[in-house]
Motif scaffolding. Structure first.
Motif, mmCIF file in Angstrom:
data_model
loop_
_atom_site.group_PDB
_atom_site.id
_atom_site.type_symbol
_atom_site.label_atom_id
_atom_site.label_comp_id
_atom_site.label_asym_id
_atom_site.label_seq_id
_atom_site.Cartn_x
_atom_site.Cartn_y
_atom_site.Cartn_z
ATOM 1 N N GLU A 1 36.767 51.205 64.951
ATOM 2 C CA GLU A 1 38.239 51.161 64.447
ATOM 3 C C GLU A 1 39.216 50.423 65.450
ATOM 4 O OE1 GLU A 1 39.114 55.071 61.563
ATOM 5 O OE2 GLU A 1 38.968 55.144 63.879
ATOM 6 N N LEU A 2 39.195 50.734 66.747
ATOM 7 C CA LEU A 2 39.981 50.067 67.569
ATOM 8 C C LEU A 2 39.605 48.700 67.764
ATOM 9 C CD1 LEU A 2 42.149 51.187 69.578
ATOM 10 C CD2 LEU A 2 40.456 51.573 71.321
ATOM 11 N N ILE A 3 38.282 48.350 67.695
ATOM 12 C CA ILE A 3 38.008 46.766 68.014
ATOM 13 C C ILE A 3 38.646 46.064 66.726
ATOM 14 C CG2 ILE A 3 35.944 45.225 68.021
ATOM 15 C CD1 ILE A 3 34.353 47.418 69.485
ATOM 16 N N LYS A 4 38.485 46.562 65.785
ATOM 17 C CA LYS A 4 38.923 46.045 64.333
ATOM 18 C C LYS A 4 40.492 45.766 64.446
ATOM 19 C CE LYS A 4 39.604 46.682 59.190
ATOM 20 N NZ LYS A 4 40.645 46.866 59.031
ATOM 21 N N TYR A 5 41.137 46.502 64.909
ATOM 22 C CA TYR A 5 42.629 46.501 65.088
ATOM 23 C C TYR A 5 42.989 45.567 66.144
ATOM 24 C CZ TYR A 5 43.214 50.575 62.185
ATOM 25 O OH TYR A 5 43.206 51.531 61.174
ATOM 26 N N MET A 6 42.330 45.592 67.429
ATOM 27 C CA MET A 6 42.668 44.821 68.267
ATOM 28 C C MET A 6 42.165 43.227 68.086
ATOM 29 S SD MET A 6 41.457 47.193 71.426
ATOM 30 C CE MET A 6 41.367 46.129 72.692
ATOM 31 N N THR A 7 41.387 43.041 67.276
ATOM 32 C CA THR A 7 40.835 41.532 66.975
ATOM 33 C C THR A 7 41.390 41.249 65.658
ATOM 34 O OG1 THR A 7 38.932 42.342 66.125
ATOM 35 C CG2 THR A 7 38.661 41.895 68.301
ATOM 36 N N ALA B 1 40.039 53.236 77.675
ATOM 37 C CA ALA B 1 40.489 54.002 76.467
ATOM 38 C C ALA B 1 39.231 55.069 75.841
ATOM 39 C CB ALA B 1 41.010 53.339 75.490
ATOM 40 N N ILE B 2 38.246 54.390 75.601
ATOM 41 C CA ILE B 2 37.116 54.975 74.999
ATOM 42 C C ILE B 2 36.381 56.115 75.883
ATOM 43 C CG2 ILE B 2 34.793 54.578 74.099
ATOM 44 C CD1 ILE B 2 36.877 53.525 72.260
ATOM 45 N N ASP B 3 36.113 57.370 75.386
ATOM 46 C CA ASP B 3 35.513 58.562 75.821
ATOM 47 C C ASP B 3 34.027 58.030 75.709
ATOM 48 O OD1 ASP B 3 34.640 61.009 76.878
ATOM 49 O OD2 ASP B 3 34.576 61.840 75.062
ATOM 50 N N PRO B 4 33.340 57.877 76.911
ATOM 51 C CA PRO B 4 31.701 57.466 76.921
ATOM 52 C C PRO B 4 30.980 58.513 76.346
ATOM 53 C CG PRO B 4 32.378 57.996 79.053
ATOM 54 C CD PRO B 4 33.825 58.057 78.218
ATOM 55 N N GLU B 5 31.284 59.837 76.207
ATOM 56 C CA GLU B 5 30.109 60.606 75.489
ATOM 57 C C GLU B 5 30.582 60.626 73.870
ATOM 58 O OE1 GLU B 5 31.128 64.615 77.220
ATOM 59 O OE2 GLU B 5 30.684 63.864 79.328
ATOM 60 N N SER B 6 31.736 60.503 73.480
ATOM 61 C CA SER B 6 31.639 60.562 72.013
ATOM 62 C C SER B 6 32.022 59.394 71.412
ATOM 63 C CB SER B 6 33.186 61.527 71.730
ATOM 64 O OG SER B 6 34.324 60.869 72.259
ATOM 65 N N ASN B 7 32.375 58.099 72.203
ATOM 66 C CA ASN B 7 32.419 57.000 71.956
ATOM 67 C C ASN B 7 33.802 56.614 70.860
ATOM 68 O OD1 ASN B 7 31.446 54.229 72.412
ATOM 69 N ND2 ASN B 7 30.423 54.350 70.555
ATOM 70 N N VAL B 8 34.787 57.564 71.013
ATOM 71 C CA VAL B 8 36.125 57.542 70.523
ATOM 72 C C VAL B 8 37.087 57.460 71.569
ATOM 73 C CG1 VAL B 8 35.084 58.525 68.287
ATOM 74 C CG2 VAL B 8 36.273 59.936 70.054
ATOM 75 N N ILE B 9 38.390 57.062 70.966
ATOM 76 C CA ILE B 9 39.446 57.193 71.767
ATOM 77 C C ILE B 9 40.359 58.225 71.258
ATOM 78 C CG2 ILE B 9 40.713 55.365 70.499
ATOM 79 C CD1 ILE B 9 42.372 55.070 72.838
#
Length: 190
Positions: free
Chosen positions: A144-150, A168-176
């Protein structure tokens, strides 16, 4: 022959009134308007002490603010210091191609102390992230973040996107978790 008694000690016959070399009889401490601690009763400070105390308190508040700014600036700098050598690559902005932390820290601290640039308040940043998270989950996925950023607004370059995601991204959950990310970015102005 009678022995003479010693002369009275200055101020002895008038408790609370001290005299120094500049004093006039009956003048407290020899300066108009100033009184010693005895004259003030329970007060322990002389005039001027309050000003010194306030100045010391202000210095202490400033030192605490500077320490907090330094901590936040270092944290932000480390996000972009990919080689962990206290430098950030900035080929397009700096002739040397990098900025050193020891040069950046005092300049950025001064900018923050002088409040030259007003930071965006935490609640506004939170509302902006919540617009991107209509389900109010408290996080955005990496996709989602990549979509908004690009795709939305002024697109981020690949390098800018990678730098932002690394912070920004939590490496364990792969979410911000945007509340955590916001608290990392925001500097308390109080």
């Amino acid at each position: 022959m009678r022995a003479r008694s010693p002369p009275p000690t200055p101020g002895a016959s008038f408790p609370g009134i001290l005299r120094d070399s500049n004093s006039r009889p009956g003048s407290p401490c020899g300066r108009s308007g100033e009184k010693d601690a005895t004259t003030l009763g329970n007060a322990r400070h002389l005039p001027g002490d309050r000003l010194r105390d306030k100045m010391a308190e202000e210095r202490e508040r400033t030192e605490i603010a500077v320490a907090e700014f330094h901590r936040k600036i270092r944290e932000a700098f480390e996000v972009f210091d990919h080689e962990s050598n206290n430098t950030v690559d900035v080929e397009e902005e700096e002739p040397t191609g990098y900025i050193r932390l020891e040069k950046f820290l005092p300049v950025m601290t001064e900018i923050l102390l002088e409040r030259r640039y007003r930071p965006i308040p935490e609640d506004i940043l939170l509302r902006a992230f919540e617009v991107l998270d209509p389900a109010k989950r408290g996080f955005l996925t990496k996709e989602e973040l990549i979509k908004y950023m690009t795709e939305e607004g002024e697109p981020f370059s690949q390098e800018e996107m990678e730098e932002m995601l690394s912070a920004a991204i939590d490496p364990e959950s792969n979410v911000i978790h945007y509340k955590d990310y916001i608290s990392m970015m925001v500097i308390d102005e109080n």
